[in-house]
Design a protein around this motif. Structure first.
Motif, PDB file in Angstrom:
ATOM      1  N   ARG A  99      -5.621   5.723   2.489  1.00 14.07           N
ATOM      2  CA  ARG A  99      -7.011   5.310   2.744  1.00 14.07           C
ATOM      3  C   ARG A  99      -7.437   4.219   1.781  1.00 14.07           C
ATOM      4  N   PHE A 100      -7.163   4.418   0.486  1.00 10.97           N
ATOM      5  CA  PHE A 100      -7.542   3.410  -0.498  1.00 10.97           C
ATOM      6  C   PHE A 100      -6.874   2.072  -0.202  1.00 10.97           C
ATOM      7  N   LEU A 101      -5.585   2.089   0.095  1.00  7.42           N
ATOM      8  CA  LEU A 101      -4.887   0.834   0.384  1.00  7.42           C
ATOM      9  C   LEU A 101      -5.495   0.126   1.591  1.00  7.42           C
ATOM     10  N   ALA A 102      -5.847   0.893   2.622  1.00 10.80           N
ATOM     11  CA  ALA A 102      -6.465   0.298   3.809  1.00 10.80           C
ATOM     12  C   ALA A 102      -7.839  -0.280   3.483  1.00 10.80           C
ATOM     13  N   SER A 166      -3.733   2.949  -6.874  1.00  9.25           N
ATOM     14  CA  SER A 166      -3.622   2.436  -5.510  1.00  9.25           C
ATOM     15  C   SER A 166      -4.285   1.070  -5.354  1.00  9.25           C
ATOM     16  N   HIS A 167      -4.842   0.551  -6.420  1.00  5.00           N
ATOM     17  CA  HIS A 167      -5.577  -0.721  -6.379  1.00  5.00           C
ATOM     18  C   HIS A 167      -4.721  -1.801  -7.030  1.00  5.00           C
ATOM     19  N   GLN A 168      -4.318  -2.794  -6.244  1.00  5.25           N
ATOM     20  CA  GLN A 168      -3.392  -3.814  -6.736  1.00  5.25           C
ATOM     21  C   GLN A 168      -3.841  -4.471  -8.034  1.00  5.25           C
ATOM     22  N   ASN A 173      -0.522  -4.991  -9.794  1.00  5.51           N
ATOM     23  CA  ASN A 173       0.446  -5.128  -8.697  1.00  5.51           C
ATOM     24  C   ASN A 173       1.645  -4.190  -8.828  1.00  5.51           C
ATOM     25  N   ASP A 174       1.500  -3.104  -9.560  1.00  2.00           N
ATOM     26  CA  ASP A 174       2.548  -2.107  -9.722  1.00  2.00           C
ATOM     27  C   ASP A 174       1.962  -0.750  -9.331  1.00  2.00           C
TER      28      ASP A 174
END
Length: 194
Positions: A99-102, A166-168, A173-174
């Motif tokens: 969900r977070f990534l979306a 989950s937040h780039q 970015n890891d």
């Protein structure tokens, strides 16, 4: 000209247009055209304006829908409370991380860093988030006796780590995997004698 759309009620037509618009927002952001939306929905462009006053209204309805927790609630309800705590938390983490990534991807595509301000005023969204929290807590509480922190605090730490991991941009970015998140939380809160 696209084939004529099957007759739908205005509410069903709105839903179909919202579903067709969401993936387009990831690719085009606010620059998405009504022509692209109509093609994706299989309707004539004018059909959009029979149920939405403007493209912006459709985009806003689509973004608002993305923040609604219905799918998350359904998926959390499918987690077997009889599973070991680690397995339950892995499932919880996978669901929230997806969900977070979306949501983060949608916000990035839309050129925003947070949800639209008006979402904070919607009581049904606030209740939905409270329902998510209650379901998450119910998945941790059966193991309260094996934790060194109260389930509410475990949930708080887990949610913070899941959000940040989950937040780039926050995670440089890891992104963290569900196993990294859960093992970090449990190894810090699980009693050594458990």
């Amino acid at each position: 000209m696209p084939p004529r759309a099957a007759p739908l009620s205005p509410e069903d037509r709105r839903e179909a247009l919202i579903r067709a618009t969401r993936p387009l927002l990831y690719d085009h952001g606010r620059a998405v055209t009504t022509k692209l939306i109509a093609e994706a929905a299989g309707v004539a462009e004018g059909t959009i304006f029979r149920v939405f006053a403007s493209k912006e209204e459709l985009i806003d309805a689509t973004v608002t829908r993305a923040f609604e927790p219905g799918d998350v609630l359904r998926r959390l309800d499918e987690i077997d409370v009889g599973l070991p705590l680690r397995e339950r938390m892995l499932a919880m983490t996978s669901i929230l991380q997806q969900r977070f990534l979306a949501i983060f991807g949608l916000m990035r595509a839309m050129g925003t860093v947070g949800p639209p301000q008006h979402l904070h005023d919607r009581p049904e969204l606030k209740k939905g988030l409270e329902d998510v929290r209650a379901r998450l807590l119910a998945l941790i509480e059966p193991d309260a006796d094996h934790l060194t922190l109260p389930p509410e605090q475990v949930l708080h730490v887990w949610r913070l780590l899941t959000f940040a991991g989950s937040h780039q941009e926050i995670a440089d970015n890891d992104l963290l995997t569900p196993a990294q998140i859960v093992d970090t939380v449990l190894n810090g809160v699980e009693r050594r004698d458990a």
